[in-house]
Design a protein around this motif. Sequence first.
Motif, PDB file in Angstrom:
ATOM      1  N   LYS A  82       1.924 -23.801   8.029  1.00 40.08           N
ATOM      2  CA  LYS A  82       0.840 -23.470   7.102  1.00 40.08           C
ATOM      3  C   LYS A  82       0.662 -21.959   7.015  1.00 40.08           C
ATOM      4  N   LEU A  83       0.736 -21.279   8.155  1.00 42.94           N
ATOM      5  CA  LEU A  83       0.586 -19.822   8.163  1.00 42.94           C
ATOM      6  C   LEU A  83       1.717 -19.152   7.399  1.00 42.94           C
ATOM      7  N   LYS A  84       2.937 -19.594   7.645  1.00 41.01           N
ATOM      8  CA  LYS A  84       4.091 -18.995   6.975  1.00 41.01           C
ATOM      9  C   LYS A  84       4.036 -19.226   5.472  1.00 41.01           C
ATOM     10  N   ALA A  85       3.701 -20.444   5.068  1.00 42.19           N
ATOM     11  CA  ALA A  85       3.634 -20.755   3.633  1.00 42.19           C
ATOM     12  C   ALA A  85       2.577 -19.914   2.936  1.00 42.19           C
ATOM     13  N   ALA A  86       1.421 -19.694   3.593  1.00 44.39           N
ATOM     14  CA  ALA A  86       0.349 -18.907   2.981  1.00 44.39           C
ATOM     15  C   ALA A  86       0.764 -17.456   2.792  1.00 44.39           C
ATOM     16  N   LEU A  87       1.504 -16.907   3.759  1.00 48.27           N
ATOM     17  CA  LEU A  87       1.922 -15.510   3.669  1.00 48.27           C
ATOM     18  C   LEU A  87       2.995 -15.298   2.605  1.00 48.27           C
ATOM     19  N   LEU A  88       3.784 -16.312   2.335  1.00 50.09           N
ATOM     20  CA  LEU A  88       4.900 -16.163   1.397  1.00 50.09           C
ATOM     21  C   LEU A  88       4.598 -16.686  -0.001  1.00 50.09           C
ATOM     22  N   GLU A  89       3.409 -17.167  -0.234  1.00 53.43           N
ATOM     23  CA  GLU A  89       3.098 -17.690  -1.562  1.00 53.43           C
ATOM     24  C   GLU A  89       2.908 -16.534  -2.542  1.00 53.43           C
ATOM     25  N   ASP A  90       3.117 -16.819  -3.829  1.00 51.34           N
ATOM     26  CA  ASP A  90       3.003 -15.793  -4.864  1.00 51.34           C
ATOM     27  C   ASP A  90       1.589 -15.212  -4.881  1.00 51.34           C
ATOM     28  N   GLY A  91       1.529 -13.880  -4.959  1.00 51.10           N
ATOM     29  CA  GLY A  91       0.235 -13.206  -5.005  1.00 51.10           C
ATOM     30  C   GLY A  91      -0.288 -12.772  -3.663  1.00 51.10           C
ATOM     31  N   SER A  92       0.365 -13.180  -2.579  1.00 54.36           N
ATOM     32  CA  SER A  92      -0.098 -12.763  -1.256  1.00 54.36           C
ATOM     33  C   SER A  92       0.217 -11.290  -1.034  1.00 54.36           C
ATOM     34  N   HIS A  93      -0.514 -10.666  -0.127  1.00 56.68           N
ATOM     35  CA  HIS A  93      -0.276  -9.243   0.133  1.00 56.68           C
ATOM     36  C   HIS A  93       1.053  -9.035   0.868  1.00 56.68           C
ATOM     37  N   VAL A  94       1.423  -9.997   1.701  1.00 52.82           N
ATOM     38  CA  VAL A  94       2.717  -9.891   2.396  1.00 52.82           C
ATOM     39  C   VAL A  94       3.852  -9.884   1.380  1.00 52.82           C
ATOM     40  N   CYS A 116      -6.291   4.558   9.627  1.00 55.28           N
ATOM     41  CA  CYS A 116      -5.083   5.359   9.839  1.00 55.28           C
ATOM     42  C   CYS A 116      -5.391   6.526  10.766  1.00 55.28           C
ATOM     43  N   SER A 117      -4.501   6.796  11.675  1.00 55.23           N
ATOM     44  CA  SER A 117      -4.610   7.957  12.556  1.00 55.23           C
ATOM     45  C   SER A 117      -3.223   8.581  12.662  1.00 55.23           C
ATOM     46  N   TRP A 118      -2.895   9.394  11.659  1.00 58.89           N
ATOM     47  CA  TRP A 118      -1.584  10.007  11.536  1.00 58.89           C
ATOM     48  C   TRP A 118      -0.518   8.915  11.442  1.00 58.89           C
ATOM     49  N   ALA A 119       0.407   8.828  12.424  1.00 61.10           N
ATOM     50  CA  ALA A 119       1.466   7.816  12.351  1.00 61.10           C
ATOM     51  C   ALA A 119       1.056   6.518  13.031  1.00 61.10           C
ATOM     52  N   PHE A 120      -0.243   6.394  13.435  1.00 61.11           N
ATOM     53  CA  PHE A 120      -0.711   5.227  14.174  1.00 61.11           C
ATOM     54  C   PHE A 120      -1.803   4.512  13.378  1.00 61.11           C
ATOM     55  N   LEU A 121      -2.085   3.285  13.798  1.00 65.76           N
ATOM     56  CA  LEU A 121      -3.247   2.556  13.312  1.00 65.76           C
ATOM     57  C   LEU A 121      -4.209   2.417  14.483  1.00 65.76           C
ATOM     58  N   GLN A 122      -5.434   2.889  14.298  1.00 61.35           N
ATOM     59  CA  GLN A 122      -6.428   2.886  15.379  1.00 61.35           C
ATOM     60  C   GLN A 122      -7.432   1.769  15.159  1.00 61.35           C
ATOM     61  N   PHE A 123      -7.741   1.045  16.258  1.00 60.48           N
ATOM     62  CA  PHE A 123      -8.667  -0.078  16.192  1.00 60.48           C
ATOM     63  C   PHE A 123     -10.045   0.325  16.711  1.00 60.48           C
ATOM     64  N   ASP A 134      -3.526   1.422   6.707  1.00 55.99           N
ATOM     65  CA  ASP A 134      -4.604   0.662   7.331  1.00 55.99           C
ATOM     66  C   ASP A 134      -5.159  -0.420   6.408  1.00 55.99           C
ATOM     67  N   ASN A 135      -5.239  -0.131   5.089  1.00 51.40           N
ATOM     68  CA  ASN A 135      -5.718  -1.167   4.170  1.00 51.40           C
ATOM     69  C   ASN A 135      -4.731  -2.320   4.063  1.00 51.40           C
ATOM     70  N   ASP A 136      -3.432  -2.030   4.252  1.00 55.12           N
ATOM     71  CA  ASP A 136      -2.434  -3.106   4.280  1.00 55.12           C
ATOM     72  C   ASP A 136      -2.671  -4.015   5.479  1.00 55.12           C
ATOM     73  N   MET A 137      -2.919  -3.404   6.637  1.00 56.90           N
ATOM     74  CA  MET A 137      -3.164  -4.190   7.846  1.00 56.90           C
ATOM     75  C   MET A 137      -4.419  -5.042   7.683  1.00 56.90           C
ATOM     76  N   ALA A 138      -5.478  -4.463   7.118  1.00 60.08           N
ATOM     77  CA  ALA A 138      -6.716  -5.225   6.930  1.00 60.08           C
ATOM     78  C   ALA A 138      -6.489  -6.436   6.025  1.00 60.08           C
ATOM     79  N   LEU A 139      -5.734  -6.259   4.956  1.00 62.22           N
ATOM     80  CA  LEU A 139      -5.475  -7.368   4.034  1.00 62.22           C
ATOM     81  C   LEU A 139      -4.605  -8.445   4.682  1.00 62.22           C
ATOM     82  N   VAL A 140      -3.630  -8.036   5.475  1.00 64.32           N
ATOM     83  CA  VAL A 140      -2.773  -9.010   6.160  1.00 64.32           C
ATOM     84  C   VAL A 140      -3.592  -9.817   7.160  1.00 64.32           C
ATOM     85  N   LEU A 141      -4.450  -9.150   7.918  1.00 61.13           N
ATOM     86  CA  LEU A 141      -5.300  -9.857   8.893  1.00 61.13           C
ATOM     87  C   LEU A 141      -6.222 -10.851   8.180  1.00 61.13           C
ATOM     88  N   ASN A 142      -6.773 -10.450   7.032  1.00 61.44           N
ATOM     89  CA  ASN A 142      -7.632 -11.369   6.283  1.00 61.44           C
ATOM     90  C   ASN A 142      -6.857 -12.579   5.780  1.00 61.44           C
TER      91      ASN A 142
END
Length: 244
Positions: free
Chosen positions: A193-205, A166-173, A133-141
């Motif tokens: 712009k979105l793709k470049a930001a996600l793939l830049e060094d230091g990004s969570h993705v 986290c909710s077992w094998a699911f992510l609950q909103f 769930d913390n991975d999802m939160a960081l990606v959304l940010n």
Amino acid sequence: MKNDKGFFFVFIATIIIGILISMNYHLKGNQSFTQLNSAEFQNAVEERATLYRQIGNLKEDNGEKRDKIRNYAQNDTKNDKILEDMKAQIKDYGMFVGANKTEGPGIILKINDGITNAREENTDQINNKLFHDNDMALVLNELRVAGAQAISVNKHRVVPWSGVICSWAFLQFEDGTMEYAPFNIYAIGDPEKLKAALLEDGSHVKQLMFRKLYVDIQVVDKIVMPPTTANINVNHMKEEQSKK
């Protein structure tokens, strides 16, 4: 003799009037002047300054209202233009908060857990390859910072107050709905712009890739997002009215 008497009466009347004037007395019986001490004078000055400021604020507010009325009258005397502008603004707000279905160009970010081997890997190594769930939160940010104007995870529309756990094998909103891997994260905005930001060094993705999770990014010309299923009614907050 008559002239002497007339002079005498005029003389007496003049003396009486002089006495009344010296006593600062009006014929109506009211005092003509009021003397103030230093404290009263200071209070009067401050009150006058406050009244001047209030009058200035009222003049400014009145001027702004006159300008608005003049603009409305010049644009459309029947107010049709005003009504159209208000409807367009409400529609934009509906898209921003996720209340309306929306579409546009953007990216599809697909994330799935990495391949694990319980026989050869310990618990920490396995957890490191899972999407939490913390991975999802960081990606959304990261998507928001990169300029994503609308986001959805699978069929769940993400809104400004969305939360995920986290909710077992699911992510609950926040509305109780749950999504499971693989996660297709749709983001409307400038695709490059979105793709470049996600793939830049230091990004969570990029960190997810180093952790050997499955990550794929597709640039698409059109994404259609459903409206949110979350409650968008405002029940506990209101506009703050500041006192000037």
